[in-house]
Design a protein around this motif. Structure first.
Motif, PDB file in Angstrom:
ATOM      1  N   ARG A  28       0.822  -1.218   0.000  1.00  0.00           N
ATOM      2  CA  ARG A  28       0.000   0.000   0.000  1.00  0.00           C
ATOM      3  C   ARG A  28       0.856   1.268   0.000  1.00  0.00           C
ATOM      4  O   ARG A  28       0.322   2.362  -0.078  1.00  0.00           O
ATOM      5  CB  ARG A  28      -0.917  -0.003   1.218  1.00  0.00           C
ATOM      6  CG  ARG A  28      -1.933  -1.129   1.244  1.00  0.00           C
ATOM      7  CD  ARG A  28      -2.736  -1.098   2.517  1.00  0.00           C
ATOM      8  NE  ARG A  28      -3.361   0.208   2.718  1.00  0.00           N
ATOM      9  CZ  ARG A  28      -3.959   0.584   3.849  1.00  0.00           C
ATOM     10  NH1 ARG A  28      -3.976  -0.238   4.891  1.00  0.00           N
ATOM     11  NH2 ARG A  28      -4.499   1.767   3.944  1.00  0.00           N
ATOM     12  N   ARG A  29       2.172   1.089   0.132  1.00  0.00           N
ATOM     13  CA  ARG A  29       3.091   2.222   0.222  1.00  0.00           C
ATOM     14  C   ARG A  29       2.673   3.170   1.338  1.00  0.00           C
ATOM     15  O   ARG A  29       2.425   4.359   1.129  1.00  0.00           O
ATOM     16  CB  ARG A  29       3.183   2.958  -1.115  1.00  0.00           C
ATOM     17  CG  ARG A  29       3.674   2.057  -2.247  1.00  0.00           C
ATOM     18  CD  ARG A  29       4.162   2.834  -3.443  1.00  0.00           C
ATOM     19  NE  ARG A  29       4.792   1.933  -4.419  1.00  0.00           N
ATOM     20  CZ  ARG A  29       5.512   2.343  -5.462  1.00  0.00           C
ATOM     21  NH1 ARG A  29       5.679   3.636  -5.657  1.00  0.00           N
ATOM     22  NH2 ARG A  29       6.048   1.477  -6.289  1.00  0.00           N
ATOM     23  N   SER A  30       2.592   2.582   2.523  1.00  0.00           N
ATOM     24  CA  SER A  30       2.089   3.313   3.674  1.00  0.00           C
ATOM     25  C   SER A  30       2.931   3.002   4.899  1.00  0.00           C
ATOM     26  O   SER A  30       3.521   1.914   5.011  1.00  0.00           O
ATOM     27  CB  SER A  30       0.622   2.931   3.937  1.00  0.00           C
ATOM     28  OG  SER A  30       0.139   3.546   5.103  1.00  0.00           O
ATOM     29  N   CYS A  31       3.007   3.986   5.799  1.00  0.00           N
ATOM     30  CA  CYS A  31       3.719   3.828   7.070  1.00  0.00           C
ATOM     31  C   CYS A  31       2.917   4.524   8.161  1.00  0.00           C
ATOM     32  O   CYS A  31       2.174   5.472   7.898  1.00  0.00           O
ATOM     33  CB  CYS A  31       5.121   4.425   6.977  1.00  0.00           C
ATOM     34  SG  CYS A  31       6.074   4.296   8.528  1.00  0.00           S
ATOM     35  N   THR A  32       3.069   4.050   9.383  1.00  0.00           N
ATOM     36  CA  THR A  32       2.336   4.644  10.497  1.00  0.00           C
ATOM     37  C   THR A  32       2.637   6.126  10.650  1.00  0.00           C
ATOM     38  O   THR A  32       1.763   6.920  11.019  1.00  0.00           O
ATOM     39  CB  THR A  32       2.668   3.904  11.811  1.00  0.00           C
ATOM     40  OG1 THR A  32       2.371   2.516  11.652  1.00  0.00           O
ATOM     41  CG2 THR A  32       1.860   4.463  12.973  1.00  0.00           C
ATOM     42  N   CYS A  33       3.868   6.542  10.344  1.00  0.00           N
ATOM     43  CA  CYS A  33       4.240   7.956  10.485  1.00  0.00           C
ATOM     44  C   CYS A  33       3.564   8.836   9.440  1.00  0.00           C
ATOM     45  O   CYS A  33       3.591  10.066   9.549  1.00  0.00           O
ATOM     46  CB  CYS A  33       5.753   8.122  10.409  1.00  0.00           C
ATOM     47  SG  CYS A  33       6.453   7.844   8.760  1.00  0.00           S
ATOM     48  N   ARG A  34       3.019   8.242   8.370  1.00  0.00           N
ATOM     49  CA  ARG A  34       2.278   8.907   7.297  1.00  0.00           C
ATOM     50  C   ARG A  34       3.159   9.787   6.411  1.00  0.00           C
ATOM     51  O   ARG A  34       2.663  10.463   5.517  1.00  0.00           O
ATOM     52  CB  ARG A  34       1.125   9.759   7.850  1.00  0.00           C
ATOM     53  CG  ARG A  34       0.032   8.959   8.518  1.00  0.00           C
ATOM     54  CD  ARG A  34      -1.158   9.818   8.880  1.00  0.00           C
ATOM     55  NE  ARG A  34      -1.930  10.162   7.696  1.00  0.00           N
ATOM     56  CZ  ARG A  34      -2.279  11.404   7.362  1.00  0.00           C
ATOM     57  NH1 ARG A  34      -1.881  12.417   8.102  1.00  0.00           N
ATOM     58  NH2 ARG A  34      -2.996  11.633   6.277  1.00  0.00           N
ATOM     59  N   LYS A  35       4.442   9.800   6.644  1.00  0.00           N
ATOM     60  CA  LYS A  35       5.320  10.630   5.817  1.00  0.00           C
ATOM     61  C   LYS A  35       5.372  10.104   4.390  1.00  0.00           C
ATOM     62  O   LYS A  35       5.328  10.883   3.418  1.00  0.00           O
ATOM     63  CB  LYS A  35       6.726  10.658   6.430  1.00  0.00           C
ATOM     64  CG  LYS A  35       7.665  11.662   5.777  1.00  0.00           C
ATOM     65  CD  LYS A  35       8.968  11.763   6.534  1.00  0.00           C
ATOM     66  CE  LYS A  35       9.865  12.833   5.924  1.00  0.00           C
ATOM     67  NZ  LYS A  35      11.137  12.983   6.681  1.00  0.00           N
ATOM     68  N   TRP A  36       5.466   8.780   4.259  1.00  0.00           N
ATOM     69  CA  TRP A  36       5.464   8.167   2.929  1.00  0.00           C
ATOM     70  C   TRP A  36       4.113   8.370   2.253  1.00  0.00           C
ATOM     71  O   TRP A  36       4.032   8.669   1.063  1.00  0.00           O
ATOM     72  CB  TRP A  36       5.788   6.687   3.070  1.00  0.00           C
ATOM     73  CG  TRP A  36       6.078   5.992   1.773  1.00  0.00           C
ATOM     74  CD1 TRP A  36       6.267   6.583   0.549  1.00  0.00           C
ATOM     75  CD2 TRP A  36       6.225   4.591   1.562  1.00  0.00           C
ATOM     76  NE1 TRP A  36       6.521   5.637  -0.405  1.00  0.00           N
ATOM     77  CE2 TRP A  36       6.508   4.405   0.178  1.00  0.00           C
ATOM     78  CE3 TRP A  36       6.160   3.477   2.395  1.00  0.00           C
ATOM     79  CZ2 TRP A  36       6.702   3.136  -0.372  1.00  0.00           C
ATOM     80  CZ3 TRP A  36       6.372   2.221   1.849  1.00  0.00           C
ATOM     81  CH2 TRP A  36       6.631   2.062   0.484  1.00  0.00           C
ATOM     82  N   ASP A  37       3.045   8.247   3.020  1.00  0.00           N
ATOM     83  CA  ASP A  37       1.698   8.423   2.465  1.00  0.00           C
ATOM     84  C   ASP A  37       1.511   9.818   1.903  1.00  0.00           C
ATOM     85  O   ASP A  37       0.924  10.003   0.824  1.00  0.00           O
ATOM     86  CB  ASP A  37       0.646   8.162   3.544  1.00  0.00           C
ATOM     87  CG  ASP A  37       0.819   6.820   4.235  1.00  0.00           C
ATOM     88  OD1 ASP A  37       1.898   6.581   4.811  1.00  0.00           O
ATOM     89  OD2 ASP A  37      -0.128   6.015   4.214  1.00  0.00           O
ATOM     90  N   MET A  38       1.998  10.818   2.646  1.00  0.00           N
ATOM     91  CA  MET A  38       1.720  12.210   2.299  1.00  0.00           C
ATOM     92  C   MET A  38       2.638  12.737   1.213  1.00  0.00           C
ATOM     93  O   MET A  38       2.206  13.517   0.354  1.00  0.00           O
ATOM     94  CB  MET A  38       1.825  13.076   3.552  1.00  0.00           C
ATOM     95  CG  MET A  38       0.788  12.722   4.605  1.00  0.00           C
ATOM     96  SD  MET A  38       1.059  13.589   6.160  1.00  0.00           S
ATOM     97  CE  MET A  38       0.779  15.266   5.641  1.00  0.00           C
ATOM     98  N   LEU A  39       3.913  12.345   1.242  1.00  0.00           N
ATOM     99  CA  LEU A  39       4.879  12.899   0.298  1.00  0.00           C
ATOM    100  C   LEU A  39       5.113  12.015  -0.921  1.00  0.00           C
ATOM    101  O   LEU A  39       5.515  12.513  -1.977  1.00  0.00           O
ATOM    102  CB  LEU A  39       6.216  13.147   1.000  1.00  0.00           C
ATOM    103  CG  LEU A  39       6.252  14.293   2.001  1.00  0.00           C
ATOM    104  CD1 LEU A  39       7.645  14.407   2.614  1.00  0.00           C
ATOM    105  CD2 LEU A  39       5.875  15.603   1.351  1.00  0.00           C
ATOM    106  N   GLY A  40       4.910  10.721  -0.769  1.00  0.00           N
ATOM    107  CA  GLY A  40       5.236   9.814  -1.863  1.00  0.00           C
ATOM    108  C   GLY A  40       6.699   9.441  -1.900  1.00  0.00           C
ATOM    109  O   GLY A  40       7.149   8.756  -2.819  1.00  0.00           O
TER     110      GLY A  40
END
Length: 237
Positions: A136-148
């Motif tokens: 899902r290209r996701s991490c709990t910190c959401r940095k990867w989710d938000m920035l890509g």
């Protein structure tokens, strides 16, 4: 969201009224905890508009036709310069994005990766435990989710599988994507001396100049610090 709640709690311990006033300003519209990951940004600003506003600062003082011609010539050159600069890049990523990813790689050495499956991992970092989902290209910190851009936790998980983090960066940051944005061009036009002569008058309507010196600076927000000096980055992409 955890960082947001902890920060709000710390603010309430210092000043309850300040925390309540903060919540009245609808933090869901500007705080990172509520931003939509599909936008691929971790901040809401008007930097693009401000940069372009500074880019045409001198042109705005000219007559309409000359203002448009100045903007056209400047943008025509900018498209070529940006395209040529990116064609020299050797990485599959933007140079600026490449530098951010290298910083995450350096921090990944401090992460402890515990695999759950081929795509799910627990990552321990600075006394914190997070979940990384490579599918899902996701991490709990959401940095990867938000920035890509993979965060250090994701980079450590990717290295655990023996893969390259560059392949997990969002496609919008790829060199080919950048070049496709600047693939177009603005055609040159002849100067005013070579324009066709027409018999119909095409003079602009008379300009009524009001009293006082013409405004050049932008109108600032009521809550903005009037003494703060802003420096506009004309080289911003």
């Amino acid at each position: 969201m955890v960082d947001y709640n902890e920060g709000l709690q710390e603010l309430a311990e210092l000043n309850v009224d300040a925390a309540n006033d903060f919540k009245l300003h609808r933090p869901e519209l500007f705080c990172r905890a509520f931003l939509n990951p599909a936008v691929k940004t971790d901040a809401i600003t008007s930097n693009i508009a401000e940069t372009f506003n500074g880019y045409i600062f001198q042109a705005r003082t000219k007559h309409l036709l000359y203002m448009l011609e100045d903007i056209r010539g400047t943008l025509m050159q900018r498209l070529v310069v940006k395209r040529q600069a990116m064609m020299k890049a050797t990485s599959i990523l933007f140079p600026r994005i490449k530098a951010k990813l290298e910083a995450e790689k350096a921090k990944a050495a401090q992460c402890e990766v515990i695999p759950s499956s081929e795509t799910l991992f627990n990552v321990n970092y600075n006394l914190d435990q997070l979940v990384v989902d490579l599918e899902r290209r996701s991490c709990t910190c959401r940095k990867w989710d938000m920035l890509g851009i993979p965060c250090c936790h994701a980079v450590a998980s990717i290295y655990f599988l023996g893969k390259e983090p560059e392949l997990f960066v969002d496609k919008c940051y790829y060199r080919d994507t950048y070049l496709s944005v600047y693939v177009g061009s603005i055609p040159p036009i002849q100067g005013e001396r070579h324009w066709p002569v027409v018999s119909m008058p095409i003079d602009p309507p008379p300009i009524k100049i009001g009293p006082g010196r013409p405004r050049k600076n932008r109108i600032k927000d009521p809550h903005e610090n009037p003494k703060k000096i802003w420096f506009l980055d004309k080289n911003r992409d």
